[in-house]
Design an enzyme around this catalytic site. Structure first.
Site, PDB file in Angstrom:
ATOM      1  CD  GLU A 180      28.613  34.630  58.024  1.00 51.73           C
ATOM      2  OE1 GLU A 180      27.336  33.442  57.694  1.00 51.73           O
ATOM      3  OE2 GLU A 180      28.222  35.195  58.800  1.00 51.73           O
ATOM      4  CD  GLU A 249      28.396  39.809  57.890  1.00 51.88           C
ATOM      5  OE1 GLU A 249      27.213  38.399  59.493  1.00 51.88           O
ATOM      6  OE2 GLU A 249      28.302  38.897  57.585  1.00 51.88           O
TER       7      GLU A 249
END
Length: 726
Positions: A180, A249
C-alpha cells in the site's frame, strides 16, 4: 544400451514435466499455472496470530470453504528482533506454516513487504531499524534500502532452501514487495518514485520464478502486477492491458480499537462485492481476513488496537466457523468455479436490463456460457428479462447463472443456517490468588538514569516495555498558601501518548487516556503537596507503536511536555527542564514475575489478607487446571481495568475494559462504493474475552499472572469456553 536410452528419455520427460508443472505466469485474464488460467480464491491467515497447533485445522477449514490460496504477510520484527539474530520457531515458523498449506494442496501468496501495516506493531519493522544511522523509512534512502534488501533476501533464500516457490514445486505462486505504498510514495515525490522502482527491480532480481505484486501502487513497473485493496474493487483496472485484475484485500470486516465499537460486514454485501469484481473480469480475490486471530503479547500496533483481530472473518478469532458468513461464501466460491471455464476465456458482454440493472455475459465459442445479473438498487427488488426469461433480483444483489439460464446463487439470499458463538463458563476455577504491588518508594538503581528535560519514550525503552517512569522532585516552601487551607495547586502534564498515570509521593493522583484518533494526553488536576520535598512520578504507557503514515518512525511517544505546576505563591513553575530520573519497565518485569521460576525474593501476599481493593500497579497470580473438552478458551476480564495477562509465561496480550463510545450506527449503506457495515457494542467493553490457546496449557497447575494498572478485581476473572450454539 537401449534400456539406458529409454531411462534417459524418461528422465528428460520427467524433468520437462516438472518444469512445466512448476510454471507460474500471467496474462490479461488471470494468473496462469501450468499453462492454465485460474480463477483463484484466497484468504489471509497470519501464522503469527494463531498457534502452530491451530494451523492445520485453520487451513483445512479454508480449503473446505472453497479457497485455493492462503495469503500471509511476513513479519520482520518477530523474525529479526535484533540485527542479524533470527527467529523462525514456534508461532514464527514460517516454513512449517507454508508446508501445512502445501500439505493441504493449496497455494500461497507470500506478502514479504517487508512493511506490512496490518495493525501490527511498528508496521512490522523491528524497532532497532529506527536507530540505524541516517535512516529514513520507505523512501530513496540507502540505509533503509540496504536493510530492506537484506531481510527480503533472507526470506527469499529461506523459501528457496525449503523449495517453497512453485518454480521449485512448492506452494508459493505469488509474492508481494512493499505494501500500500501509492499514497505514501506520492507524498514523497521523486524520492518515493525512485524507491518504488528500486523495490520492484530488487524483488524481481531475486529470481523466485513466480510473479510479484504491489498492492495499491498504480505506478508498479513491469513485470510487477499492481493490485487493489478495499471494500469494493470492481472499478479497479491494472496499469497495463496485459496484466490480470487482482484483489489482494477484500475486507471481510474491520479491526477493533479500544474504546471503539465492533464492526461487522454482512456476508450478503461481501458476496456482492466479490461477485461484482468477478463479473467485471477479476480473477483473484483474497479475503482480508479469512481468519484474523489474536494479537498476542505486545504485537498490536496502531496504537490502541485490541488484542482480538477477529475482523468479522469467516473463521473467528478462536478458529471456529462463523455462520452464515463461511457457508454463504463457500456457496459463492462453488458457483464461481462452475463458471471458471467461461470467465477465463472471454471478456464479458454487458447489456442494460434497467436503470440500475445489468447483465454481464461470458460466452466462449467452445465452452458453456455464464451470466451475472446485477441489481445495484440497495432498496428495491427488480424484475428483469434476460434471454427471453424473467428473473426477480433482490436489492443490492447479483444472481449467477453458470449456464446463462438457471440461477445457481444470489448474493443477497442466504440459505445457510446461522449459528451463534457464545462464551460459556467452564468448570475450571482460579485458586491460590496472590498479590504483589509495585513499590513506588524503592527504585532499581541499576536501571535508572537522570537527565535534564523530558525524553521521548521509545528512545529510552527501545520498545522493550510499554512502561517508562519519569520522576522528579519538587520543593515546597512552608509559606505556600495552599498549605494553610488555600486552593490546592494544579499539575499540568501534556503527553504525546498514550496513557498516563500520575503519582504524588507514592499515591495515585489520577490518570489520563488517549485514543487511536487522539493519541495525546492532557492531565490537569489538583494535587496534594506537602512542605518540603515532594516526589512527582509519571508513568507513561505505550499502547503499541504506529503502523501507518508517512515517516511514522518519527512519531513521538511519552511525556514531552510541558509539565508545570500552577497555583503556587510564585505562580507557574515549569518542570519541563527539571532533572528527571528515568526507569524503563516495571519491577515485576525486571524480576520476571510472569515465570514460575521468578525470583524467590518477590513477596507475594495472599488475596485473603487484602482487606480493600488492590491499589493501581498491582500484580496478581493464581493457578487453574485445564477444563475438560476441546473447545477454545478465553479469559473473562470484565472485572479488570487495564494491563497485560500471561498464562504459563506466555502473553495473551494487553487487556483493557474500556467501553465502546460514540453513536453505534447499526447497519447502513454509506454509499455506492462503501460497504454495508454494522457497528455494535456501544455501552459495552470493547473487548471482554481474551484468547487462551489450549496448546499453552498443562492439565493442572497452570499459572495465570495479571498486571493491573487501575485496580481491578481479579477474584472475578474466569476461564470460559468458546462454544457454538444452534
Amino acid at each position: 544400451m537401449k534400456s539406458k536410452w529409454v531411462l534417459l528419455f524418461l528422465m528428460i520427460f520427467q524433468l520437462g514435466f516438472q518444469i512445466m508443472h512448476c510454471s507460474v505466469t500471467y496474462d490479461n485474464k488471470a494468473i496462469v499455472i501450468n499453462g492454465e488460467r485460474r480463477i483463484l480464491i484466497s484468504g489471509s491467515i497470519h501464522y503469527t496470530r494463531s498457534t502452530p497447533e491451530m494451523w492445520e485445522d485453520l487451513v483445512k477449514k479454508a480449503k473446505d470453504g472453497g479457497l485455493d490460496v492462503i495469503d500471509t504477510y511476513v513479519f520482520w520484527n518477530v523474525h529479526e528482533p535484533s540485527p542479524g539474530n533470527y527467529n523462525f520457531e514456534g508461532r514464527y515458523d514460517l516454513v512449517r506454516f507454508l508446508k501445512t498449506v502445501q500439505k493441504a494442496g493449496m497455494y500461497v501468496h507470500l506478502r514479504i513487504g517487508p512493511y506490512v501495516c496490518a495493525e501490527w506493531n511498528f508496521g512490522g519493522f523491528p524497532v532497532w531499524l529506527k536507530y540505524v544511522p541516517g535512516i529514513s523509512f520507505r523512501t530513496d534512502n540507502e540505509p533503509f534500502k540496504r536493510a530492506m534488501k537484506g531481510f527480503t533476501e533472507k526470506i527469499v533464500n529461506l523459501m528457496k532452501s525449503a523449495k517453497m516457490f512453485e518454480s521449485q514445486g512448492g506452494p508459493i505462486i505469488l509474492s508481494q514487495v512493499e505494501n500500500e505504498y501509492g499514497s505514501v510514495g506520492k507524498a514523497y515525490g521523486g524520492d518515493g518514485l525512485n524507491y518504488m522502482k528500486w523495490a520492484a527491480n530488487m524483488a524481481v532480481g531475486l529470481g523466485t520464478g513466480v510473479p510479484w505484486v504491489m498492492c495499491k501502487e498504480d505506478d508498479a513497473p513491469d513485470p510487477i502486477i499492481n493490485t487493489c485493496n478495499g471494500f469494493y474493487c470492481d472499478e479497479f483496472s491494472p496499469n497495463k492491458p496485459y496484466k490480470p485484475t487482482l484483489w489482494t484485500e477484500a475486507w471481510s470486516g474491520w479491526f477493533t480499537e479500544f474504546g471503539g465499537p465492533v464492526y461487522e460486514r454482512p456476508v450478503q454485501d461481501l458476496a456482492f462485492g466479490v461477485a461484482r469484481f468477478i463479473q467485471k473480469g477479476g480473477s483473484f480475490v483474497n479475503y482480508y481476513m479469512y481468519h484474523g486471530g489474536t494479537n498476542f503479547g505486545r504485537s498490536s500496533g496502531g496504537p490502541f488496537i485490541t488484542t482480538t483481530y477477529d475482523y468479522d472473518a469467516p473463521i473467528d478469532e478462536y478458529g471456529l466457523i462463523r455462520q452464515p458468513k463461511y457457508g454463504h461464501l463457500k456457496e459463492l466460491h462453488t458457483v464461481i468455479k462452475q463458471c471458471e471455464p467461461a470467465l477465463v476465456s472471454v471478456d464479458p458482454v454487458i447489456t442494460t436490463l434497467g436503470s440500475l440493472q445489468q447483465a454481464h455475459v461470458f460466452s466462449p465459442d467452445s465452452r458453456p456460457c455464464a451470466a451475472f445479473l446485477s441489481n445495484y438498487d440497495p432498496n428495491n427488488i427488480a424484475k428483469v428479462t434476460f434471454n427471453n426469461k424473467h428473473y426477480t433480483l433482490s436489492p443490492w444483489s447479483i444472481s449467477i447463472l453458470p449456464d446463462c439460464n438457471n440461477v445457481a446463487f444470489n448474493t443477497a439470499q442466504v440459505g445457510v443456517e446461522s449459528t451463534q458463538l457464545e462464551m460459556l463458563v467452564s468448570d475450571s476455577k482460579m485458586f491460590s490468588w496472590e498479590t504483589f504491588t509495585e513499590d513506588l518508594t524503592v527504585s532499581d538503581e541499576g536501571s535508572m538514569f537522570t537527565a535534564t528535560g523530558l525524553l521521548e519514550q521509545i528512545n529510552v525503552t527501545r520498545d522493550t516495555s510499554d512502561y517508562l517512569w519519569y520522576t522528579t522532585s519538587v520543593d515546597i516552601d512552608s509559606s505556600e498558601s495552599f498549605l494553610r487551607g488555600g486552593e490546592l495547586p494544579k499539575l499540568l502534564v501534556q503527553s504525546s501518548g498514550h496513557v498516563l498515570h500520575v503519582f504524588i509521593n507514592g499515591e495515585h493522583s489520577g490518570s489520563g487516556f488517549g485514543s487511536r484518533k487522539h493519541r495525546k494526553v492532557t492531565y490537569k488536576e489538583n494535587i496534594n503537596l506537602r512542605a518540603g520535598s515532594n516526589k512527582i512520578a509519571l508513568l507513561s504507557v505505550a499502547m503499541g507503536l504506529p503502523n501507518i503514515g508517512g515517516h511514522y518512525e518519527e512519531w513521538e511517544t511519552g511525556v514531552l511536555g510541558p509539565v508545570a505546576l500552577y497555583g503556587l505563591n510564585q505562580g507557574k513553575r515549569d518542570l519541563s527542564w527539571a532533572n528527571w530520573t528515568y526507569q524503563a519497565g516495571l519491577k515485576g518485569e525486571a524480576m520476571n514475575i510472569i515465570s514460575s521460576n521468578a525470583r524467590s525474593s518477590i513477596k507475594w501476599m495472599q488475596d485473603s489478607l487484602i482487606t480493600q481493593k488492590p491499589p493501581p500497579l498491582t500484580w496478581h497470580k493464581a493457578y487453574f487446571n485445564a477444563p475438560d473438552g476441546d473447545e477454545p478458551l478465553a479469559l473473562d476480564m470484565k472485572s479488570m481495568g487495564k494491563g497485560e495477562a500471561w498464562v504459563n509465561g506466555q502473553s495473551i496480550g494487553r487487556y483493557w475494559t474500556t467501553f465502546a463510545n460514540g453513536d453505534c450506527q447499526g447497519c447502513h449503506y454509506a454509499g455506492t462504493y462503501r460497504p454495508l457495515t454494522c457497528q455494535i457494542g456501544c455501552g459495552q467493553p470493547t473487548q471482554r474475552w481474551y484468547h487462551v490457546p489450549r496448546s499453552w496449557l498443562k492439565s493442572t497447575n497452570n499459572l495465570l499472572v495479571l498486571f493491573e494498572e487501575l485496580g481491578g478485581d481479579p477474584s472475578m476473572v474466569s476461564l470460559v469456553k468458546r462454544s457454538m450454539v444452534q
